[in-house]
Design a protein around this motif. Sequence first.
Motif, mmCIF file in Angstrom:
data_model
loop_
_atom_site.group_PDB
_atom_site.id
_atom_site.type_symbol
_atom_site.label_atom_id
_atom_site.label_comp_id
_atom_site.label_asym_id
_atom_site.label_seq_id
_atom_site.Cartn_x
_atom_site.Cartn_y
_atom_site.Cartn_z
ATOM 1 N N SER A 126 81.924 27.972 43.708
ATOM 2 C CA SER A 126 83.011 27.033 43.953
ATOM 3 C C SER A 126 82.405 25.653 44.105
ATOM 4 O O SER A 126 81.176 25.490 44.129
ATOM 5 C CB SER A 126 83.776 27.422 45.221
ATOM 6 N N ASP A 127 83.257 24.640 44.218
ATOM 7 C CA ASP A 127 82.747 23.292 44.469
ATOM 8 C C ASP A 127 81.896 23.272 45.737
ATOM 9 O O ASP A 127 80.842 22.638 45.788
ATOM 10 C CB ASP A 127 83.914 22.314 44.621
ATOM 11 N N ASP A 128 82.368 23.999 46.772
ATOM 12 C CA ASP A 128 81.663 23.997 48.045
ATOM 13 C C ASP A 128 80.274 24.632 47.933
ATOM 14 O O ASP A 128 79.292 24.077 48.430
ATOM 15 C CB ASP A 128 82.488 24.746 49.095
ATOM 16 N N THR A 129 80.198 25.791 47.264
ATOM 17 C CA THR A 129 78.892 26.455 47.158
ATOM 18 C C THR A 129 77.930 25.632 46.300
ATOM 19 O O THR A 129 76.738 25.564 46.599
ATOM 20 C CB THR A 129 79.034 27.871 46.573
ATOM 21 N N CYS A 130 78.443 24.986 45.238
ATOM 22 C CA CYS A 130 77.567 24.140 44.415
ATOM 23 C C CYS A 130 77.044 22.952 45.227
ATOM 24 O O CYS A 130 75.865 22.598 45.146
ATOM 25 C CB CYS A 130 78.321 23.639 43.184
ATOM 26 N N HIS A 131 77.939 22.358 46.007
ATOM 27 C CA HIS A 131 77.535 21.221 46.846
ATOM 28 C C HIS A 131 76.512 21.660 47.891
ATOM 29 O O HIS A 131 75.512 20.974 48.132
ATOM 30 C CB HIS A 131 78.759 20.615 47.519
ATOM 31 N N ARG A 132 76.745 22.828 48.509
ATOM 32 C CA ARG A 132 75.810 23.338 49.507
ATOM 33 C C ARG A 132 74.444 23.617 48.878
ATOM 34 O O ARG A 132 73.405 23.254 49.441
ATOM 35 C CB ARG A 132 76.362 24.608 50.150
ATOM 36 N N LEU A 133 74.453 24.253 47.723
ATOM 37 C CA LEU A 133 73.186 24.575 47.064
ATOM 38 C C LEU A 133 72.389 23.304 46.765
ATOM 39 O O LEU A 133 71.182 23.238 47.018
ATOM 40 C CB LEU A 133 73.438 25.352 45.772
ATOM 41 N N ALA A 134 73.049 22.301 46.219
ATOM 42 C CA ALA A 134 72.354 21.049 45.905
ATOM 43 C C ALA A 134 71.810 20.402 47.171
ATOM 44 O O ALA A 134 70.688 19.882 47.196
ATOM 45 C CB ALA A 134 73.315 20.094 45.193
ATOM 46 N N THR A 135 72.587 20.470 48.252
ATOM 47 C CA THR A 135 72.153 19.898 49.533
ATOM 48 C C THR A 135 70.959 20.652 50.103
ATOM 49 O O THR A 135 69.981 20.047 50.553
ATOM 50 C CB THR A 135 73.318 19.930 50.545
#
Length: 366
Positions: free
Chosen positions: A304-313
Amino acid sequence: MALGFTKTMQAVDLIEKSGVVANIVGLAGVGKSALVNQLAEQNHAKLFTTVVSLSEKGDLAIPVPPLTDKSFIETDKYGTLADVKFGYSHTIIEIIKYAEANPDTPIYWFLDEFNRGTSDVQSELMNLVLQRRINSVVLPKQVHIIIAENPDDMNANYDVYASDDAITDRTVRVNMQTDANDWLKWAKDNQVNQQVINFISDNPEFLDHGNDEIKPTPRSWHRVSNIINQYNDDYDEDILSEVISGNVGPSIAEAFIKFMHQSINDKINLNGDLQDVIDKLSSSDEVTKQSLVSEYVKLLSTLSDDTCHRLATFIDLLSSDGQYAIARTLINDSGLIDDIYNMTEKSLAAKQLYDKLTEISFNAYR
């Protein structure tokens, strides 16, 4: 009576300032060398170290022919000296050169494993320790000699040679033992891996006691710290277990690895409040961060957008080696890279993650 690290260092400092030679006696790995290093740093002294057990008769002042013009050094107060890079001879030259160039800087000459040198070698050191003299050369006044010995009792199981009575009488013996609180403070000051610090904090008896043939020591735990700092997904966990066993014994190694797993599982929930997760990850050691992010990737089934953002972070918080390990897992092992790519047209977070993974992979092969 034996003293821990901090009090031993204070005792050695007092002895040296009184003009006498300190003799630190303690088991191998207890931290004698680290103590002298820290004392030299504390007193802004230049440190030279000679391991007596590795020396042979004649190393101290007998030159090794042939000599060339470059072998002779002119000094202000000591005349012409032959600089032979062999054992003590070169060390003495370096000490004298440094003393003349830095007359106001104290110098420590640390003679480690003194009683593991043969009686012939110890005899050569007699004038050095007792008279501060090597043949006709007298050591500069700013040179402080510190010696270290291993225990000479039979239970210690060391191949030692009895020291001359004159050495015993003219030096001050300080018995050193491990102290968990001292070591933990030293470990924090010297960036020892946090997992090791936490384990010894919870199990102080494991710092220097074990039931296996291989016994743990403060020095061996420092090696374990260096090993797990280098550990990543390139290595099977059986390899990690084996090399830790080789340092602290199999029983304690097994307990430590279980502790690591439990610590990782309990420490941080990467699905929690993102800012809280970032704060906790930022303060964690590299092994913990990489293990947590790797486990997070393995448990992902959808994106999801959230998991992609978390992974990048999370990836940004890792070292370059850790970033590459996670990128490789996402690209080659998880099967998620196609899903990330397919999301890039509609999701800015997915595009940023994909671009980040591409950059990491590109830099790895430059």
